[in-house]
Write a protein that holds these residues in place. Structure first.
Motif, PDB file in Angstrom:
ATOM      1  N   MET A  21      -5.422  25.812  -4.932  1.00 49.79           N
ATOM      2  CA  MET A  21      -4.234  26.871  -4.842  1.00 49.79           C
ATOM      3  C   MET A  21      -3.848  27.411  -5.921  1.00 49.79           C
ATOM      4  N   GLY A  22      -4.050  26.879  -7.163  1.00 50.70           N
ATOM      5  CA  GLY A  22      -3.527  27.424  -8.471  1.00 50.70           C
ATOM      6  C   GLY A  22      -3.450  26.369  -9.498  1.00 50.70           C
ATOM      7  N   LYS A  23      -2.658  26.787 -10.371  1.00 51.20           N
ATOM      8  CA  LYS A  23      -2.510  26.031 -11.777  1.00 51.20           C
ATOM      9  C   LYS A  23      -1.501  24.768 -11.476  1.00 51.20           C
ATOM     10  N   PHE A  24      -2.121  23.738 -11.694  1.00 52.40           N
ATOM     11  CA  PHE A  24      -1.202  22.386 -11.590  1.00 52.40           C
ATOM     12  C   PHE A  24      -0.187  22.373 -12.750  1.00 52.40           C
ATOM     13  N   PRO A  25       1.078  21.844 -12.269  1.00 49.84           N
ATOM     14  CA  PRO A  25       2.016  21.569 -13.330  1.00 49.84           C
ATOM     15  C   PRO A  25       1.657  20.621 -14.435  1.00 49.84           C
ATOM     16  N   ARG A  26       1.660  20.928 -15.576  1.00 51.03           N
ATOM     17  CA  ARG A  26       1.091  19.943 -16.688  1.00 51.03           C
ATOM     18  C   ARG A  26       1.874  18.685 -16.701  1.00 51.03           C
ATOM     19  N   HIS A  27       3.136  18.855 -16.522  1.00 53.37           N
ATOM     20  CA  HIS A  27       3.969  17.717 -16.579  1.00 53.37           C
ATOM     21  C   HIS A  27       5.065  17.518 -15.264  1.00 53.37           C
ATOM     22  N   ILE A  28       4.671  16.557 -14.548  1.00 50.52           N
ATOM     23  CA  ILE A  28       5.603  16.222 -13.497  1.00 50.52           C
ATOM     24  C   ILE A  28       6.513  15.031 -14.243  1.00 50.52           C
ATOM     25  N   ALA A  29       7.884  15.223 -13.405  1.00 46.26           N
ATOM     26  CA  ALA A  29       8.637  14.237 -13.735  1.00 46.26           C
ATOM     27  C   ALA A  29       9.373  13.757 -12.436  1.00 46.26           C
ATOM     28  N   ILE A  30       9.658  12.501 -12.130  1.00 45.46           N
ATOM     29  CA  ILE A  30      10.424  12.215 -11.079  1.00 45.46           C
ATOM     30  C   ILE A  30      11.513  11.179 -11.150  1.00 45.46           C
ATOM     31  N   ILE A  31      12.581  11.710 -10.508  1.00 42.72           N
ATOM     32  CA  ILE A  31      13.806  10.895 -10.321  1.00 42.72           C
ATOM     33  C   ILE A  31      13.696  10.043  -8.930  1.00 42.72           C
ATOM     34  N   MET A  32      13.235   8.534  -9.007  1.00 34.06           N
ATOM     35  CA  MET A  32      12.688   7.930  -8.120  1.00 34.06           C
ATOM     36  C   MET A  32      14.169   7.058  -7.524  1.00 34.06           C
ATOM     37  N   ASP A  33      14.464   7.953  -6.489  1.00 35.07           N
ATOM     38  CA  ASP A  33      16.001   7.599  -6.025  1.00 35.07           C
ATOM     39  C   ASP A  33      16.039   7.060  -4.704  1.00 35.07           C
ATOM     40  N   GLY A  34      16.991   6.253  -4.331  1.00 28.13           N
ATOM     41  CA  GLY A  34      17.259   5.952  -2.642  1.00 28.13           C
ATOM     42  C   GLY A  34      16.642   4.644  -2.370  1.00 28.13           C
ATOM     43  N   ASN A  35      16.382   3.693  -3.423  1.00 34.50           N
ATOM     44  CA  ASN A  35      15.775   2.404  -3.125  1.00 34.50           C
ATOM     45  C   ASN A  35      16.653   1.713  -2.542  1.00 34.50           C
ATOM     46  N   GLY A  36      18.170   1.565  -3.070  1.00 38.07           N
ATOM     47  CA  GLY A  36      19.237   0.771  -2.537  1.00 38.07           C
ATOM     48  C   GLY A  36      19.269   1.161  -1.042  1.00 38.07           C
ATOM     49  N   ARG A  37      19.567   2.400  -0.749  1.00 38.02           N
ATOM     50  CA  ARG A  37      19.866   2.962   0.627  1.00 38.02           C
ATOM     51  C   ARG A  37      18.711   2.470   1.521  1.00 38.02           C
ATOM     52  N   TRP A  38      17.678   2.682   1.146  1.00 36.39           N
ATOM     53  CA  TRP A  38      16.554   2.279   1.966  1.00 36.39           C
ATOM     54  C   TRP A  38      16.377   1.063   2.702  1.00 36.39           C
ATOM     55  N   ALA A  39      16.770  -0.147   1.423  1.00 36.79           N
ATOM     56  CA  ALA A  39      16.930  -1.528   1.821  1.00 36.79           C
ATOM     57  C   ALA A  39      18.055  -1.578   2.892  1.00 36.79           C
ATOM     58  N   VAL A  40      19.261  -1.134   2.453  1.00 36.23           N
ATOM     59  CA  VAL A  40      20.276  -1.432   3.090  1.00 36.23           C
ATOM     60  C   VAL A  40      20.228  -0.891   4.571  1.00 36.23           C
ATOM     61  N   GLU A  41      19.691   0.202   4.902  1.00 32.79           N
ATOM     62  CA  GLU A  41      19.517   0.438   6.164  1.00 32.79           C
ATOM     63  C   GLU A  41      18.674  -0.344   6.870  1.00 32.79           C
ATOM     64  N   LYS A  42      17.821  -1.100   6.208  1.00 33.34           N
ATOM     65  CA  LYS A  42      16.884  -2.299   6.889  1.00 33.34           C
ATOM     66  C   LYS A  42      17.622  -3.495   6.806  1.00 33.34           C
ATOM     67  N   ASN A  43      18.763  -3.587   6.652  1.00 34.81           N
ATOM     68  CA  ASN A  43      19.314  -4.891   6.385  1.00 34.81           C
ATOM     69  C   ASN A  43      18.893  -5.860   5.517  1.00 34.81           C
ATOM     70  N   MET A  44      18.530  -5.228   4.345  1.00 38.14           N
ATOM     71  CA  MET A  44      17.838  -6.068   3.352  1.00 38.14           C
ATOM     72  C   MET A  44      18.624  -5.704   2.003  1.00 38.14           C
ATOM     73  N   PRO A  45      18.350  -6.995   1.217  1.00 39.54           N
ATOM     74  CA  PRO A  45      19.324  -6.619  -0.133  1.00 39.54           C
ATOM     75  C   PRO A  45      18.629  -5.655  -0.881  1.00 39.54           C
ATOM     76  N   ARG A  46      19.330  -4.774  -1.621  1.00 39.26           N
ATOM     77  CA  ARG A  46      18.991  -3.633  -2.582  1.00 39.26           C
ATOM     78  C   ARG A  46      17.818  -3.885  -3.312  1.00 39.26           C
ATOM     79  N   ILE A  47      17.755  -5.106  -3.693  1.00 37.13           N
ATOM     80  CA  ILE A  47      16.350  -5.449  -4.573  1.00 37.13           C
ATOM     81  C   ILE A  47      15.109  -5.164  -3.786  1.00 37.13           C
ATOM     82  N   ALA A  48      15.229  -5.486  -2.770  1.00 35.60           N
ATOM     83  CA  ALA A  48      14.067  -5.397  -1.668  1.00 35.60           C
ATOM     84  C   ALA A  48      13.563  -3.784  -1.683  1.00 35.60           C
ATOM     85  N   GLY A  49      14.387  -2.908  -1.987  1.00 37.33           N
ATOM     86  CA  GLY A  49      14.156  -1.460  -2.099  1.00 37.33           C
ATOM     87  C   GLY A  49      13.394  -1.087  -3.346  1.00 37.33           C
ATOM     88  N   HIS A  50      13.978  -1.966  -4.513  1.00 37.17           N
ATOM     89  CA  HIS A  50      13.275  -1.658  -5.770  1.00 37.17           C
ATOM     90  C   HIS A  50      11.920  -2.218  -5.502  1.00 37.17           C
TER      91      HIS A  50
END
Ligand code: IPE
Ligand code: IPE
Ligand code: MG
Length: 280
Positions: A21-50
């Motif tokens: 498709m084209g020229k790839f990004p040389r540098h990808i940066a990711i803000i890995m967010d939402g671990n806590g909410r993922w766990a809480v929605e599943k009735n699990m402790p936040r650390i389970a999301g991490h």
């Protein structure tokens, strides 16, 4: 395990399509967010999301390495995150320790060069040592440059750079007139990384949260609504596909960009003809 040997044919096919498709990004940066909410929605402790988030890290690192991405920087812990409850912070540090212990052999075997940016001396000693050992062990690897941002914040790095420039001026190593963008960037912890081309943030939040403030001057932003623990290779493919359809103008006009592209393709055509001529 060799990541290229263990890949499914259908996955390889998607990756090849993206590469075309084209020229790839040389540098990808990711803000890995939402671990806590993922766990809480599943009735699990936040650390389970991490914990589940680590599975996403594994998959994304592997996919980026297979795709030939040069630099991947993951925001794993901000300076502001130290303000979280102590139990969560210590749980995160334990997970980090566990990740480094468990993954380093596989990362090394697959040519990954691992580094960390941030206020590393504020991390637990055992984590500091694991990071140091991993850096030394993987420093000559030629594959994906994986950078973990740990106890990092963009403003902290900017202020630190200004302090170091001040010290070097006082020592007579540089003078204020020498300061330009390149010199300034050489004082940042990210000095051996190129600027970020694509920043992905998960969990639908639309902010930088103090990540790569200088390095994102012209980076593209992609927001995914998925929480980090559910963000896997298909989602990074979607982000890449979206990125590859954008026009990066850097302040110029569309027409200028189109002309530059045309010139590059003409140049590479001429180069190919020239090379063929040289060979014959
Ligand atoms: C990201 O997930 C991980 C870290 C910041 C360490 P969060 O822990 O921020 O999860 P949410 O945003 O509270 O859901
Ligand atoms: C950003 O997430 C930091 C990391 C992912 C490490 P946060 O969850 O800390 O960000 P805010 O507080 O929502 O902006
Ligand atoms: Mg968050």
């Amino acid at each position: 395990m060799n990541w290229n040997d263990s890949q499914q044919a259908s996955d390889k096919e998607i990756q090849l399509e993206l590469m075309e498709m084209g020229k790839f990004p040389r540098h990808i940066a990711i803000i890995m967010d939402g671990n806590g909410r993922w766990a809480v929605e599943k009735n699990m402790p936040r650390i389970a999301g991490h914990k589940e988030g680590i599975e996403s890290v594994r998959d994304i690192v592997k996919a980026c390495s297979q795709l030939g991405v040069q630099y991947l920087t993951l925001y794993a812990f901000s300076i502001e995150n130290w303000k979280r409850p102590m139990s969560e912070v210590s749980g995160l540090m334990k997970l980090l320790e566990h990740y480094l212990r468990q993954e380093i052999d596989e990362l090394n075997a697959n040519g990954v060069r691992l580094r960390a940016i941030g206020k590393i001396n504020s991390l637990p000693k055992v984590v500091q040592k694991l990071l140091k050992d991993s850096e030394v062990r993987t420093k000559d690897n030629q594959g994906l440059n994986l950078t973990l941002a740990l106890s990092y914040s963009g403003r902290w790095d900017l202020v630190r750079a200004v302090q170091m420039i001040g010290l070097d001026i006082r020592r007579g190593k540089i003078s204020p007139e020498d300061i330009n963008e390149d010199l300034f960037a050489s004082y940042l912890q990210t000095h051996d990384l190129p600027d970020a081309d694509l920043m992905v943030r998960t969990s639908g939040e639309m902010r930088l949260s103090n990540f790569l403030l200088w390095e994102m001057a012209y980076g593209e932003i992609y927001i995914s609504n998925k929480y980090w623990p559910e963000f896997r290779r298909d989602d990074i493919y979607a982000a890449l596909s979206n990125y590859l359809q954008r026009e990066r103008r850097y302040g110029k006009t569309s027409l200028q960009i189109a002309n530059e592209k045309q010139n590059v393709s003409e140049e590479s055509y001429l180069q190919r003809v020239f090379n063929a001529f040289k060979k014959s």
